[in-house]
Design a protein around this motif. Structure first.
Motif, short mmCIF file in Angstrom:
data_model
loop_
_atom_site.label_atom_id
_atom_site.label_comp_id
_atom_site.label_asym_id
_atom_site.label_seq_id
_atom_site.Cartn_x
_atom_site.Cartn_y
_atom_site.Cartn_z
N GLY A 21 13.62 28.74 9.68
CA GLY A 21 12.46 28.97 8.26
C GLY A 21 12.64 30.65 7.36
O GLY A 21 13.22 30.31 5.81
N ILE A 22 12.09 30.57 7.83
CA ILE A 22 11.50 32.33 7.05
C ILE A 22 12.64 33.23 6.28
O ILE A 22 12.63 33.57 5.30
N ASN A 29 12.01 40.48 -1.06
CA ASN A 29 10.06 40.15 -1.14
C ASN A 29 9.80 40.37 0.16
O ASN A 29 9.26 40.07 1.25
N ASP A 30 8.71 41.05 -0.61
CA ASP A 30 8.48 41.96 0.94
C ASP A 30 6.89 41.05 1.56
O ASP A 30 6.72 41.12 2.71
N LYS A 31 6.71 40.56 0.48
CA LYS A 31 5.55 39.22 1.44
C LYS A 31 6.15 38.24 2.54
O LYS A 31 6.02 38.40 2.91
N LEU A 32 7.07 37.60 1.51
CA LEU A 32 8.08 36.98 2.49
C LEU A 32 8.35 37.30 4.23
O LEU A 32 8.76 37.07 5.16
N LYS A 37 7.54 38.24 10.08
CA LYS A 37 7.60 39.32 10.98
C LYS A 37 6.50 39.15 11.49
O LYS A 37 6.44 38.99 12.73
N ASN A 38 5.02 39.24 10.77
CA ASN A 38 3.61 38.52 12.02
C ASN A 38 4.33 37.53 12.42
O ASN A 38 3.50 37.24 13.35
N PHE A 42 3.26 37.14 16.40
CA PHE A 42 2.27 36.23 17.03
C PHE A 42 3.16 35.56 18.41
O PHE A 42 2.88 35.36 19.75
N ALA A 43 4.95 35.08 17.96
CA ALA A 43 5.15 34.13 18.43
C ALA A 43 5.72 34.78 20.08
O ALA A 43 5.30 34.35 21.40
#
Length: 553
Positions: A21-22, A29-32, A37-38, A42-43
């Motif tokens: 998805g991501i 796009n830095d935000k996406l 990444k985070n 987490f996963a």
């Protein structure tokens, strides 16, 4: 095997989120990219915890804790609702559930019926306030938490449920049939005098506006020529219901509230769409520090149009709008998507959560940054700290002895005894225990613990603790001890000093045994300072008009 399968599903879900998805978006796009990444980190971390951690972990529980901790960084209204809690969430938003129609709670000796709602299975089936629940069907619930007992009582409509309860020294069995329970938004309405109608609006779930409409029309048919709408302690709810209630009093086509957020689809202006029931009836709205959200929209819009005089205390200050967003696996998220602005243009949100995250402490909008706006008649109103009433009435505070008697359930227990000794009482609006019955209450307290610390005693106690760190303590110690002797309270004397106040509290509790929630509300209106102020203003039309004019400021 089931746990293992759940873990496989969880890892698959994380992989889909993190990669399929991501990363389908432009990673430039830095935000996406940071989001992707985070989520991947987490996963990976949860997966490695499951592999390496010394004890078995529950992935559902661990991830839920992580989600809730993340949402706590935003605001108190953005919440994660897992599938198993969806029914409770639906009940909060609609006021509907399947059950017996009773409020239960724990009074120390176990879970008891606090209030059976009128007309529902608990009340019509014969359950009484203070009945202690021992069994539900075949399950012993005497040691269970209140939440577990509540869950066992709920279920699909038209299904049977058996209860074993303890009433005084008797053990009784009841077989009830659950119903669809729809809690009333208007638990009480009636006439305060020949001319004045009163509507208590306690919530803004589905049908709130219809209930207020019916109450208003009925009161007008009974001869009411002026109205008090009570929004005190109303936590809010559905925005659409707030708009409809405002529409009962102002003409069609008027703006009530505007929502403005980050996404275009949450930006919307809500206007009245119908002809009002009565656009001229003199109107007072009662608010206090626990009037929030939709209650503030109603009070604020009526104030902005100079349609009502507001009496009481400054409201809570919740100017944020939540939207329910569906998630995978039947989970949901209630997320803050916008702020609302009432007709004058002001937003009444009191706490700046973005600033609070930066400071690490709750940050309210300072008075110096509050902006001025004007009502239809030109009266000045301010944003940023809730709705301020037009006429302030100081909050009523009770004596420490009254708090102690209520908190320790002595008032509750005495009212229960009274109920089983008296077949009936008088009208709830005028009922009060006699002086002799009050003496019975004092005798009832004999041997029971209800001690407390008065405000003055606490102040002297704090002074002593502070003085202990002073080199002068030994010199002033005798004076402090003398002061302590003077301020130390006498429980027996306080029972005399605050007799009127305590009698009123006991009387209201007794009324609830005979007339339930509706009667308790009616009984509480006697000597209500906010209500007395409302009646005083409504009795002087010129004074009401002056308050609503710009010249009054």
């Amino acid at each position: 095997m089931k746990i293992k399968n759940n873990k496989i599903i969880l890892w698959t879900l994380f992989s889909v989120l993190a990669f399929s998805g991501i990363f389908a978006f432009n990673t430039k796009n830095d935000k996406l990219f940071a989001l992707a990444k985070n989520i991947d980190i987490f996963a990976t971390m949860v997966r490695e915890l499951d592999s390496y951690y010394v004890d078995e972990i529950d992935p559902d529980e661990l991830v839920t804790v992580g989600i809730n901790a993340m949402l706590e960084e935003l605001d108190p209204y953005t919440e994660y609702v897992p599938e198993e809690e969806s029914e409770d969430f639906r009940m909060l938003t609609t006021g509907e559930y399947g059950g017996i129609g009773a409020l239960i709670g724990n009074r120390g000796s176990g879970n008891i019926i606090i209030m059976p709602y009128t007309g529902f299975p608990a009340q019509s089936g014969g359950l009484k306030i203070a009945d202690q629940i021992l069994k539900i069907d075949s399950i012993d619930v005497s040691e269970k938490a209140t939440g577990e007992v509540s869950d066992l009582l709920k279920g699909p409509a038209n299904t049977p449920v058996k209860l074993k309860v303890k009433r005084n020294t008797d053990t009784l069995d009841f077989e009830l049939v659950r119903r669809k329970i729809s809690l009333k938004n208007v638990p009480f309405y009636g006439k305060l005098d020949q001319k004045t109608g009163y509507i208590k609006l306690g919530d803004f779930t589905k049908n709130a506006s219809n209930e207020v409409r019916k109450a208003l029309i009925d009161l007008k048919n009974q001869g009411s020529e002026q109205l008090v709408l009570d929004l005190r302690d109303n936590p809010g709810g559905l925005l659409g219901e707030a708009v409809e209630i405002v529409n009962l009093f102002i003409p069609k086509g008027k703006e009530v509230v505007k929502t403005i957020g980050k996404l275009e689809n949450v930006n919307y202006t809500y206007k009245t769409s119908k002809s009002p029931v009565d656009k001229d009836i003199p109107l007072v709205v009662l608010i206090n520090e626990r009037s929030a959200s939709a209650a503030e929209i109603v009070a604020g819009a009526l104030q902005d149009y100079d349609r009502a005089v507001l009496i009481g205390r400054k409201s809570f200050g919740k100017g944020l709008v939540q939207t329910t967003v569906p998630l995978t696996y039947n989970a949901q998220m209630k997320v803050t998507t916008a702020k609302y602005y009432i007709p004058s243009g002001r937003c009444i949100q009191a706490i700046d959560y973005a600033q609070s995250r930066e400071n690490g402490a709750i940050t309210s909008v300072p008075d110096s940054l509050r902006k001025e706006f004007k009502t239809k008649n030109g009266r000045i109103v301010l944003d940023g700290a809730g709705i301020e009433p037009d006429q302030m009435v100081e909050t009523e505070s009770y004596a420490p002895i009254s708090y102690s008697l209520v908190a320790r359930s002595h008032v509750f227990d005495f009212a229960t005894e009274y109920f089983y000794q008296h077949d009936s009482i008088g009208d709830p609006s005028t009922f009060e225990i006699t002086d002799e019955e009050y003496r019975d209450f004092v005798a009832f307290l004999d041997g029971k613990e209800y001690d407390y610390t008065t405000y003055l005693e606490k102040s002297v106690e704090d002074m002593r603790e502070t003085a202990k760190n002073s080199p002068l303590y030994e010199e002033i110690k005798a004076q402090i001890e003398e002061l302590e002797k003077k301020v130390n309270h006498s429980k027996e004397q306080d029972l005399i000093t605050y007799q009127k106040e305590i009698k009123k509290i006991i009387s209201e509790e007794i009324v609830s045994r005979y007339y339930f929630q509706e009667g308790m509300i009616e009984a509480s209106l006697e000597e209500d300072k906010d209500l007395l102020k409302a009646i005083e203003i409504l009795a002087e039309p010129k004074k009401l008009d002056l308050i609503l004019s710009a010249s009054a400021k």
